[in-house]
Design an enzyme around this catalytic site. Structure first.
Site, PDB file in Angstrom:
ATOM      1  N   ASN A 142     -21.232  50.508 -91.595  1.00 28.32           N
ATOM      2  CA  ASN A 142     -22.223  49.544 -92.063  1.00 28.32           C
ATOM      3  C   ASN A 142     -21.985  49.199 -93.527  1.00 28.32           C
ATOM      4  O   ASN A 142     -21.557  50.036 -94.309  1.00 28.32           O
ATOM      5  CB  ASN A 142     -23.630  50.097 -91.877  1.00 28.32           C
ATOM      6  CG  ASN A 142     -23.965  50.267 -90.413  1.00 28.32           C
ATOM      7  OD1 ASN A 142     -23.274  49.712 -89.558  1.00 28.32           O
ATOM      8  ND2 ASN A 142     -25.004  51.025 -90.120  1.00 28.32           N
ATOM      9  N   VAL A 143     -22.301  47.963 -93.838  1.00 26.81           N
ATOM     10  CA  VAL A 143     -22.071  47.489 -95.194  1.00 26.81           C
ATOM     11  C   VAL A 143     -23.412  47.257 -95.891  1.00 26.81           C
ATOM     12  O   VAL A 143     -23.469  46.690 -96.967  1.00 26.81           O
ATOM     13  CB  VAL A 143     -21.242  46.181 -95.160  1.00 26.81           C
ATOM     14  CG1 VAL A 143     -19.843  46.449 -94.615  1.00 26.81           C
ATOM     15  CG2 VAL A 143     -21.927  45.092 -94.332  1.00 26.81           C
ATOM     16  N   ASP A 144     -24.493  47.723 -95.255  1.00 19.74           N
ATOM     17  CA  ASP A 144     -25.838  47.352 -95.730  1.00 19.74           C
ATOM     18  C   ASP A 144     -26.437  48.282 -96.779  1.00 19.74           C
ATOM     19  O   ASP A 144     -27.509  48.007 -97.317  1.00 19.74           O
ATOM     20  CB  ASP A 144     -26.793  47.228 -94.520  1.00 19.74           C
ATOM     21  CG  ASP A 144     -26.822  48.481 -93.643  1.00 19.74           C
ATOM     22  OD1 ASP A 144     -26.618  49.593 -94.165  1.00 19.74           O
ATOM     23  OD2 ASP A 144     -27.074  48.332 -92.423  1.00 19.74           O
ATOM     24  N   HIS A 167     -16.205  50.256 -94.547  1.00 16.94           N
ATOM     25  CA  HIS A 167     -15.996  48.804 -94.604  1.00 16.94           C
ATOM     26  C   HIS A 167     -16.598  48.160 -95.846  1.00 16.94           C
ATOM     27  O   HIS A 167     -16.854  46.959 -95.854  1.00 16.94           O
ATOM     28  CB  HIS A 167     -16.563  48.150 -93.334  1.00 16.94           C
ATOM     29  CG  HIS A 167     -15.800  48.513 -92.093  1.00 16.94           C
ATOM     30  ND1 HIS A 167     -16.310  48.379 -90.828  1.00 16.94           N
ATOM     31  CD2 HIS A 167     -14.541  49.004 -91.929  1.00 16.94           C
ATOM     32  CE1 HIS A 167     -15.393  48.783 -89.935  1.00 16.94           C
ATOM     33  NE2 HIS A 167     -14.330  49.173 -90.586  1.00 16.94           N
ATOM     34  N   CYS A 199     -13.479  40.307-106.849  1.00 11.67           N
ATOM     35  CA  CYS A 199     -12.558  39.189-107.024  1.00 11.67           C
ATOM     36  C   CYS A 199     -11.585  39.192-105.843  1.00 11.67           C
ATOM     37  O   CYS A 199     -10.984  40.218-105.539  1.00 11.67           O
ATOM     38  CB  CYS A 199     -11.821  39.348-108.345  1.00 11.67           C
ATOM     39  SG  CYS A 199     -10.498  38.146-108.533  1.00 11.67           S
ATOM     40  N   CYS A 207     -14.386  34.351-110.699  1.00 10.09           N
ATOM     41  CA  CYS A 207     -14.238  35.685-111.282  1.00 10.09           C
ATOM     42  C   CYS A 207     -14.292  35.558-112.808  1.00 10.09           C
ATOM     43  O   CYS A 207     -13.573  34.742-113.382  1.00 10.09           O
ATOM     44  CB  CYS A 207     -12.902  36.281-110.852  1.00 10.09           C
ATOM     45  SG  CYS A 207     -12.472  37.777-111.747  1.00 10.09           S
ATOM     46  N   ASN A 220     -26.412  55.854 -78.306  1.00 11.65           N
ATOM     47  CA  ASN A 220     -26.278  54.399 -78.156  1.00 11.65           C
ATOM     48  C   ASN A 220     -26.965  54.012 -76.848  1.00 11.65           C
ATOM     49  O   ASN A 220     -26.727  54.656 -75.821  1.00 11.65           O
ATOM     50  CB  ASN A 220     -24.768  54.044 -78.094  1.00 11.65           C
ATOM     51  CG  ASN A 220     -24.503  52.556 -78.230  1.00 11.65           C
ATOM     52  OD1 ASN A 220     -25.244  51.738 -77.693  1.00 11.65           O
ATOM     53  ND2 ASN A 220     -23.455  52.214 -78.939  1.00 11.65           N
ATOM     54  N   PRO A 221     -27.818  53.000 -76.834  1.00 10.11           N
ATOM     55  CA  PRO A 221     -28.468  52.603 -75.571  1.00 10.11           C
ATOM     56  C   PRO A 221     -27.472  52.093 -74.524  1.00 10.11           C
ATOM     57  O   PRO A 221     -27.770  52.095 -73.335  1.00 10.11           O
ATOM     58  CB  PRO A 221     -29.427  51.479 -75.980  1.00 10.11           C
ATOM     59  CG  PRO A 221     -29.343  51.333 -77.451  1.00 10.11           C
ATOM     60  CD  PRO A 221     -28.260  52.212 -77.989  1.00 10.11           C
TER      61      PRO A 221
HETATM   62  P1  NAD Z   1     -21.128  46.385 -83.109  1.00  7.32           P
HETATM   63  O1  NAD Z   1     -22.033  45.220 -83.344  1.00  7.32           O
HETATM   64  O2  NAD Z   1     -19.776  46.146 -82.590  1.00  7.32           O
HETATM   65  O3  NAD Z   1     -21.860  47.421 -82.100  1.00  7.32           O
HETATM   66  C1  NAD Z   1     -23.194  47.822 -82.272  1.00  7.32           C
HETATM   67  C2  NAD Z   1     -23.484  48.935 -81.283  1.00  7.32           C
HETATM   68  O4  NAD Z   1     -24.822  49.392 -81.522  1.00  7.32           O
HETATM   69  C3  NAD Z   1     -23.443  48.500 -79.809  1.00  7.32           C
HETATM   70  O5  NAD Z   1     -22.656  49.414 -79.072  1.00  7.32           O
HETATM   71  C4  NAD Z   1     -24.901  48.572 -79.368  1.00  7.32           C
HETATM   72  O6  NAD Z   1     -25.040  48.985 -78.011  1.00  7.32           O
HETATM   73  C5  NAD Z   1     -25.448  49.627 -80.292  1.00  7.32           C
HETATM   74  N1  NAD Z   1     -26.888  49.561 -80.549  1.00  7.32           N
HETATM   75  C6  NAD Z   1     -27.709  48.482 -80.527  1.00  7.32           C
HETATM   76  N2  NAD Z   1     -28.972  48.846 -80.827  1.00  7.32           N
HETATM   77  C7  NAD Z   1     -28.950  50.184 -81.046  1.00  7.32           C
HETATM   78  C8  NAD Z   1     -29.929  51.137 -81.415  1.00  7.32           C
HETATM   79  N3  NAD Z   1     -31.199  50.778 -81.614  1.00  7.32           N
HETATM   80  N4  NAD Z   1     -29.564  52.441 -81.552  1.00  7.32           N
HETATM   81  C9  NAD Z   1     -28.280  52.808 -81.343  1.00  7.32           C
HETATM   82  N5  NAD Z   1     -27.300  51.942 -81.017  1.00  7.32           N
HETATM   83  C10 NAD Z   1     -27.627  50.648 -80.868  1.00  7.32           C
HETATM   84  O7  NAD Z   1     -21.103  47.174 -84.501  1.00  7.32           O
HETATM   85  P2  NAD Z   1     -20.135  48.297 -85.084  1.00  7.32           P
HETATM   86  O8  NAD Z   1     -19.671  49.225 -84.010  1.00  7.32           O
HETATM   87  O9  NAD Z   1     -20.839  48.808 -86.278  1.00  7.32           O
HETATM   88  O10 NAD Z   1     -18.800  47.552 -85.564  1.00  7.32           O
HETATM   89  C11 NAD Z   1     -18.637  46.221 -85.870  1.00  7.32           C
HETATM   90  C12 NAD Z   1     -18.548  45.835 -87.348  1.00  7.32           C
HETATM   91  O11 NAD Z   1     -19.790  45.296 -87.685  1.00  7.32           O
HETATM   92  C13 NAD Z   1     -18.324  46.883 -88.377  1.00  7.32           C
HETATM   93  O12 NAD Z   1     -17.139  46.568 -88.993  1.00  7.32           O
HETATM   94  C14 NAD Z   1     -19.456  46.688 -89.409  1.00  7.32           C
HETATM   95  O13 NAD Z   1     -18.918  46.700 -90.717  1.00  7.32           O
HETATM   96  C15 NAD Z   1     -20.005  45.349 -89.097  1.00  7.32           C
HETATM   97  N6  NAD Z   1     -21.463  45.094 -89.277  1.00  7.32           N
HETATM   98  C16 NAD Z   1     -22.248  45.847 -90.104  1.00  7.32           C
HETATM   99  C17 NAD Z   1     -23.621  45.601 -90.178  1.00  7.32           C
HETATM  100  C18 NAD Z   1     -24.470  46.441 -91.102  1.00  7.32           C
HETATM  101  O14 NAD Z   1     -24.013  46.845 -92.154  1.00  7.32           O
HETATM  102  N7  NAD Z   1     -25.722  46.746 -90.732  1.00  7.32           N
HETATM  103  C19 NAD Z   1     -24.203  44.595 -89.411  1.00  7.32           C
HETATM  104  C20 NAD Z   1     -23.365  43.835 -88.570  1.00  7.32           C
HETATM  105  C21 NAD Z   1     -21.991  44.097 -88.514  1.00  7.32           C
END
Ligand code: NAD
Length: 250
Positions: A106-108, A123, A131, A150, A216-217
């Site tokens: 996650n990047v959040d 990530h 930059c 930049c 994971n659901p």
């Molecule tokens: P993904 O979107 O590919 O998969 C998300 C997974 O979360 C799915 O398998 C889904 O079934 C599961 N999910 C949904 N709701 C859930 C819950 N309540 N509890 C548990 N699991 C749940 O995301 P990923 O695997 O993180 O990879 C994809 C890319 O997305 C990464 O590179 C990431 O950097 C980027 N990303 C990050 C964010 C963030 O920072 N929050 C948001 C969107 C995408």
């Protein structure tokens, strides 16, 4: 794989007894905070783009404004969002157990907001700017519609995230690899286990003797290789896992 009623208690026992735990989180963990997962983020204006088409360096070089505006919209969503019980439970577990190593895709920045220090950000972080030419972090006003320049070289500024096709910070790779190799238990939380190389960490852990849990659901490509499957929201499961493993220690 274990039946659902006993799974969590059994997993909590393993977590409580582990010397080292590695955790890989994905966007599903932040879903309960209201941050859309990658697939779900494509709504409204952005519905006709696939995330992979925007989150790559060629897209930014071809059309910097569109890519910048996609991130601007995601940053605006994030400004109103806070960490959830799942992020907090992981931060608590890291304080209570001897060695918890957290790797996030996650990047959040929500793990840090929940009080988790020492997060391996695989990530990058969407709240940071860098930059595009030099790769260095820069301070700029990013509440604008086009990518700022930049302050050092005049190149285009972009969000500090790792895009598809880009290299992950070698230090993050090194720390994540060590965590996967060292752990007894590996938790795969809220990730589709499809984006590599992060997706390979669970298998690396398994080859080194760790047991894997998936929270994971929905099923993922990893599901058939794990010891425990918990098909529920991470924000519900992690506090319960923490409570059960804590009781065991008390
Ligand atoms: P993904 O979107 O590919 O998969 C998300 C997974 O979360 C799915 O398998 C889904 O079934 C599961 N999910 C949904 N709701 C859930 C819950 N309540 N509890 C548990 N699991 C749940 O995301 P990923 O695997 O993180 O990879 C994809 C890319 O997305 C990464 O590179 C990431 O950097 C980027 N990303 C990050 C964010 C963030 O920072 N929050 C948001 C969107 C995408």
């Amino acid at each position: 794989m274990m039946a659902d009623e006993t799974t969590l208690a059994d997993l909590a026992r393993a977590v409580g007894a582990a010397r080292t735990i590695a955790v890989l989180t994905g966007s599903g963990l932040s879903a309960a905070s209201g941050v859309p997962t990658f697939r779900d983020a494509q709504t409204g204006l952005w519905a006709h783009y696939r995330p992979e088409e925007l989150a790559n360096p060629e897209a930014f070089e071809r059309d910097p404004t569109t890519v910048w505006q996609w991130y601007r919209a995601r940053r605006q969503t994030l400004a109103e969002i806070v960490a959830n019980d799942g992020h907090r439970a992981l931060a608590d577990l890291a304080n209570e157990l001897p060695d918890v190593r957290l790797i996030t895709q996650n990047v959040d920045g929500l793990h840090q907001q929940a009080g988790h220090s020492n997060v391996i950000e695989f990530h990058g972080n969407i709240r940071v700017n860098q930059c595009h030419n030099e790769g260095r972090e820069v301070e700029v006003d990013d509440a604008v519609d086009t990518p700022p320049a930049c302050p050092h070289c005049g190149g285009l500024v972009r969000p500090g995230v790792v895009w598809f096709g880009e290299a992950i910070d070698p230090q993050a790779i090194e720390r994540a690899t060590q965590a996967a190799q060292a752990c007894d238990v590996f938790l795969s939380v809220g990730t589709s286990a499809e984006v590599h190389p992060a997706a390979g960490l669970a298998d690396l852990a398994r080859r080194n003797g760790a047991h894997i849990a998936e929270i994971n659901p929905d099923a993922t490509p990893l599901s058939d290789r794990v010891t425990w499957i918990v098909r529920d929201s991470a924000a519900r499961v992690l506090p319960e896992l923490r409570r059960l493993s804590h009781n065991q220690h008390a």
